[in-house]
Enzyme design. Structure first.
Site, PDB file in Angstrom:
ATOM      1  N   SER A   1       0.857  -1.231  -0.144  1.00  0.00           N
ATOM      2  CA  SER A   1      -0.184  -0.008   0.139  1.00  0.00           C
ATOM      3  C   SER A   1       0.976   1.297  -0.034  1.00  0.00           C
ATOM      4  CB  SER A   1      -1.009  -0.072   1.088  1.00  0.00           C
ATOM      5  OG  SER A   1      -0.329  -0.202   2.366  1.00  0.00           O
TER       6      SER A   1
ATOM      7  N   SER B   1       3.206   3.817  -7.358  1.00  0.00           N
ATOM      8  CA  SER B   1       3.699   4.340  -8.572  1.00  0.00           C
ATOM      9  C   SER B   1       3.688   3.553  -9.587  1.00  0.00           C
ATOM     10  CB  SER B   1       5.003   5.050  -8.440  1.00  0.00           C
ATOM     11  OG  SER B   1       5.781   4.328  -7.642  1.00  0.00           O
ATOM     12  N   THR B   2       3.842   4.007 -10.822  1.00  0.00           N
ATOM     13  CA  THR B   2       3.679   3.178 -12.081  1.00  0.00           C
ATOM     14  C   THR B   2       4.831   2.323 -11.950  1.00  0.00           C
ATOM     15  OG1 THR B   2       2.032   4.631 -13.057  1.00  0.00           O
ATOM     16  CG2 THR B   2       3.381   3.231 -14.464  1.00  0.00           C
TER      17      THR B   2
ATOM     18  N   GLU C   1      -3.260  -0.234  -8.872  1.00  0.00           N
ATOM     19  CA  GLU C   1      -3.900   1.038  -9.371  1.00  0.00           C
ATOM     20  C   GLU C   1      -2.691   2.031  -9.144  1.00  0.00           C
ATOM     21  OE1 GLU C   1      -6.575   2.237 -10.276  1.00  0.00           O
ATOM     22  OE2 GLU C   1      -7.632   0.203 -10.275  1.00  0.00           O
TER      23      GLU C   1
ATOM     24  N   CYS D   1      -3.877  10.631  -5.918  1.00  0.00           N
ATOM     25  CA  CYS D   1      -3.790  10.113  -7.006  1.00  0.00           C
ATOM     26  C   CYS D   1      -4.448  10.501  -8.258  1.00  0.00           C
ATOM     27  CB  CYS D   1      -3.777   8.752  -7.211  1.00  0.00           C
ATOM     28  SG  CYS D   1      -5.404   8.244  -6.333  1.00  0.00           S
TER      29      CYS D   1
ATOM     30  N   GLU E   1       4.284  12.751 -13.668  1.00  0.00           N
ATOM     31  CA  GLU E   1       3.514  12.977 -12.315  1.00  0.00           C
ATOM     32  C   GLU E   1       4.628  13.441 -11.335  1.00  0.00           C
ATOM     33  OE1 GLU E   1       2.874   9.626  -9.724  1.00  0.00           O
ATOM     34  OE2 GLU E   1       0.787   9.983  -9.698  1.00  0.00           O
TER      35      GLU E   1
HETATM   36  P1  NAD Z   1       5.495   4.024  -4.082  1.00  0.00           P
HETATM   37  O1  NAD Z   1       5.200   3.270  -5.498  1.00  0.00           O
HETATM   38  O2  NAD Z   1       6.584   4.734  -3.896  1.00  0.00           O
HETATM   39  O3  NAD Z   1       5.141   2.979  -2.783  1.00  0.00           O
HETATM   40  C1  NAD Z   1       4.058   1.963  -2.687  1.00  0.00           C
HETATM   41  C2  NAD Z   1       4.331   0.965  -1.964  1.00  0.00           C
HETATM   42  O4  NAD Z   1       5.266   0.000  -2.620  1.00  0.00           O
HETATM   43  C3  NAD Z   1       5.060   0.987  -0.870  1.00  0.00           C
HETATM   44  O5  NAD Z   1       4.813   0.293   0.148  1.00  0.00           O
HETATM   45  C4  NAD Z   1       6.482   1.118  -1.127  1.00  0.00           C
HETATM   46  O6  NAD Z   1       7.276   0.726   0.175  1.00  0.00           O
HETATM   47  C5  NAD Z   1       6.568  -0.204  -1.785  1.00  0.00           C
HETATM   48  N1  NAD Z   1       7.772  -0.185  -2.907  1.00  0.00           N
HETATM   49  C6  NAD Z   1       8.499   1.004  -3.382  1.00  0.00           C
HETATM   50  N2  NAD Z   1       9.551   0.314  -4.038  1.00  0.00           N
HETATM   51  C7  NAD Z   1       8.932  -1.122  -3.990  1.00  0.00           C
HETATM   52  C8  NAD Z   1       9.853  -2.089  -4.667  1.00  0.00           C
HETATM   53  N3  NAD Z   1      10.922  -2.151  -5.388  1.00  0.00           N
HETATM   54  N4  NAD Z   1       9.543  -3.446  -4.393  1.00  0.00           N
HETATM   55  C9  NAD Z   1       8.498  -3.770  -3.467  1.00  0.00           C
HETATM   56  N5  NAD Z   1       7.680  -2.721  -3.050  1.00  0.00           N
HETATM   57  C10 NAD Z   1       8.140  -1.529  -3.194  1.00  0.00           C
HETATM   58  O7  NAD Z   1       3.918   4.986  -4.074  1.00  0.00           O
HETATM   59  P2  NAD Z   1       3.564   5.865  -3.017  1.00  0.00           P
HETATM   60  O8  NAD Z   1       4.574   7.181  -2.997  1.00  0.00           O
HETATM   61  O9  NAD Z   1       3.407   5.368  -1.453  1.00  0.00           O
HETATM   62  O10 NAD Z   1       2.304   6.623  -3.381  1.00  0.00           O
HETATM   63  C11 NAD Z   1       2.182   7.614  -4.312  1.00  0.00           C
HETATM   64  C12 NAD Z   1       1.891   6.782  -5.564  1.00  0.00           C
HETATM   65  O11 NAD Z   1       0.745   6.020  -5.605  1.00  0.00           O
HETATM   66  C13 NAD Z   1       1.542   7.996  -6.590  1.00  0.00           C
HETATM   67  O12 NAD Z   1       2.202   7.653  -8.138  1.00  0.00           O
HETATM   68  C14 NAD Z   1      -0.075   7.832  -6.908  1.00  0.00           C
HETATM   69  O13 NAD Z   1      -0.414   8.122  -8.101  1.00  0.00           O
HETATM   70  C15 NAD Z   1      -0.339   6.290  -6.620  1.00  0.00           C
HETATM   71  N6  NAD Z   1      -1.621   6.170  -6.126  1.00  0.00           N
HETATM   72  C16 NAD Z   1      -2.551   5.689  -7.100  1.00  0.00           C
HETATM   73  C17 NAD Z   1      -3.642   5.362  -6.715  1.00  0.00           C
HETATM   74  C18 NAD Z   1      -4.651   5.122  -7.619  1.00  0.00           C
HETATM   75  O14 NAD Z   1      -5.919   4.731  -7.261  1.00  0.00           O
HETATM   76  N7  NAD Z   1      -4.545   4.731  -8.960  1.00  0.00           N
HETATM   77  C19 NAD Z   1      -4.260   5.898  -5.276  1.00  0.00           C
HETATM   78  C20 NAD Z   1      -3.294   6.461  -4.511  1.00  0.00           C
HETATM   79  C21 NAD Z   1      -1.883   6.463  -4.805  1.00  0.00           C
END
Ligand code: NAD
Length: 541
Positions: free
Chosen positions: A187, A266-267, A293, A327, A425
């Site tokens: 998450s 993130s993507t 997502e 997001c 983004e």
């Molecule tokens: P993030 O991708 O940095 O992290 C998400 C989760 O992935 C975290 O728990 C993180 O610790 C984990 N993570 C990071 N790198 C990893 C790896 N290499 N292997 C496994 N796990 C890993 O995202 P964030 O900064 O927490 O959230 C912001 C992003 O989320 C933005 O891009 C936003 O657009 C997106 N978002 C999308 C929606 C949607 O519904 N589309 C909703 C909320 C947030």
């Protein structure tokens, strides 16, 4: 399969407004004070046990980085393995529990959150994620309650979907089995309710879960875990671990019983995970379900017929609430030339008037961005825009991380519609505008569609119905959630199922039956009451 019962029809949780001096405001403020003054040491939760480690990481409010809220216990690969073992051990009992009992646990969680847990969940989100009272209330209280209640309703509807009885002597049934193995919930930091939904939706459908939240959401993740415990969730059904992403991924994605991932983030991270799963595909018992997502570059398209004050409000609310870290936040807008002279001073004045500061002061509209990394990334784009020849910062543009990660809401006007902040983004309080010629409405729609790899949310502001339809058609695939004459944020569970396509995710729509369907694997059962006893058919006799 268990008998179907009638589920109480869910209604969306009413949003408290926290007016000055009200009882709800006083109650929330005193909880904020209490939590701020008491440091906590947050354990992982594996098989219902509190697990502490030797590595304590401090937690600070993003808006007051010198204050310490407490520590969390960082785990390692062994903790992930323990969490998987706990999930697998808890699986049989949980999957065999009547679904009505699983439903009751989450309905109870919803009512506990609406009542005794509300202030605590909101205060945790305000302190450690820097959401103001209103933003915390719509996320950590209302949306989470709605996820629990509506998903229970959808689960009951899914189980009730059965083949028609139109063949005499035969009974056909669908059994909705949990997936074989465990589900991984991964998450993001920005919505407490999303964190709760990512782990609870698969669990509701009878799966057991390993949940790894973002490092910057752990303070409210603990409150979610305590809520589940209070609601009666059995040990081992959801196991909460704080281990860095790559280490977690290494154990999870190499495990034979990995059955699916429920991700928001993130993507780039999602694509990396998808590739890893693809490379490991022979290792798994089943094809894992991949639900994600991801990022967005959400737009507001303005037609010349739109009301200028409605445009101003949609832009300010849509772009800057929660510091643009939704997001769904608007981060690019297309303004007709004929409106620009009137809109510009209004937008600049409103943006510059937004009050910024801590979340404990309820008069602040804007708070801090989540951490130093986000601060550095967002401000580097603002600094570049100040230097650029083809872009101009017309509002905000200031930032200061001496006390907290504060960035003034910023508006950039780009001459180039593909300027970097029109495409990438940033995930912060930065809106970039492109002013187009009124006569180029349709070309602008086409360009908007081609500008970004994302397709999460978008809005059209327009009074002319025909032109609304032109935009609806031209932007059919540009957004999974499309708004007409409204800001592109604020989706409500049960009303606007949420999710985007293209680079924004698998569009399995959080808060909808489609999402729950991903956490079940159907078994078709045909029963013949009187079995044939001769192999012969009429055609050869
Ligand atoms: P993030 O991708 O940095 O992290 C998400 C989760 O992935 C975290 O728990 C993180 O610790 C984990 N993570 C990071 N790198 C990893 C790896 N290499 N292997 C496994 N796990 C890993 O995202 P964030 O900064 O927490 O959230 C912001 C992003 O989320 C933005 O891009 C936003 O657009 C997106 N978002 C999308 C929606 C949607 O519904 N589309 C909703 C909320 C947030």
């Amino acid at each position: 399969m268990n008998g179907i019962v009638k589920i109480p029809k869910p209604i969306n949780e009413p949003v408290k407004v926290y007016a000055p001096g009200s009882a709800e405001t006083q109650s929330l403020k005193s909880k904020l004070q209490e939590m701020k003054n008491n440091t906590v040491d947050i354990p992982m939760y594996i098989n219902g046990k509190e697990v502490y480690s030797d590595e304590k990481i401090t937690i600070h409010p993003p808006h007051e980085k010198n204050h310490t809220l407490g520590t969390y216990n960082k785990g390692n690969a062994k903790h992930i393995q323990d969490a998987i073992d706990a999930a697998l051990a808890a699986k049989e009992n949980w999957a065999n529990m009547p679904w009505q009992s699983r439903a009751a646990i989450f309905l109870k969680a919803a009512d506990l959150l609406a009542g005794p847990f509300r202030d605590r969940m909101n205060a945790a989100t305000m302190l450690a994620q820097s959401k103001n009272a209103m933003q915390a209330e719509i996320d950590a209280a209302c949306e989470m309650i709605d996820f629990f209640k509506f998903n229970v309703q959808y689960m009951s509807e899914i189980y009730a979907q059965q083949p028609p009885e139109n063949s005499p002597g035969v009974w056909n049934q669908l059994e909705y089995r949990p997936l074989e193995g465990f589900v991984f919930a991964l998450s993001p930091f920005n919505f407490t309710s999303i964190a709760a939904n990512l782990c609870s939706a698969p669990a509701m459908m009878g799966n057991t879960v390993v949940w790894k939240p973002s490092e910057t959401q752990i303070y409210s993740a603990q409150v979610i875990m305590e809520l589940y415990k209070e609601a009666g969730l059995p040990d081992g059904v959801i196991n909460l671990v704080y281990v860095d992403g790559p280490t977690t991924g290494d154990v999870i994605f190499n495990h034979r019983d990995f059955a699916g991932i429920h991700f928001t983030g993130s993507t780039g991270v999602f694509r990396h995970i998808w590739k890893t799963i693809g490379n490991n595909i022979e290792k798994y018992r089943s094809y894992p379900r991949i639900v994600g997502e991801t990022g967005g570059k959400d737009f507001v398209m303005v037609h010349k017929s739109a009301n200028v004050d409605a445009v101003n409000t949609a832009l300010v609310r849509g772009s800057f609430e929660f510091q643009g870290q939704k997001c769904s936040a608007a981060s690019r807008a297309y303004i007709p030339e004929s409106m620009w002279a009137e809109l510009k001073p209004k937008l600049v004045a409103t943006t510059n008037s937004l009050k910024m500061g801590t979340t404990e002061d309820f008069t602040n509209y804007i708070n801090a961005v989540i951490d130093q990394k986000a601060f550095n990334k967002i401000t580097s784009f603002i600094a570049a825009a100040k230097e650029a020849n083809d872009a101009e910062v017309i509002a905000g543009g200031d930032y200061d991380d001496s006390e907290g990660y504060f960035i003034r809401p910023t508006v950039i006007v780009a001459e180039d519609p593909k300027y970097s902040t029109m495409c990438e983004e940033l995930f912060g309080p930065v809106l970039t505008l492109y002013v187009y010629k009124d006569s180029e409405y349709e070309q602008t729609l086409k360009m908007l569609d081609d500008t970004s790899e994302y397709a999460l949310t978008g809005a059209i502001l327009c009074k002319d119905r025909e032109q609304i339809n032109v935009a609806l058609n031209a932007l059919r695939n540009s957004a999974g959630n499309f708004y007409i004459n409204d800001k592109p944020t604020g989706a409500v569970v049960g009303q606007q199922p949420f999710g985007g396509a293209r680079g924004s995710g698998t569009n399995d729509k959080a808060g909808a039956p489609a999402n729950l369907m991903r956490w079940t694997s159907m078994r078709t059962i045909k029963e013949t009451f009187v079995s044939p006893t001769s192999y012969e058919y009429p055609f050869h006799s």
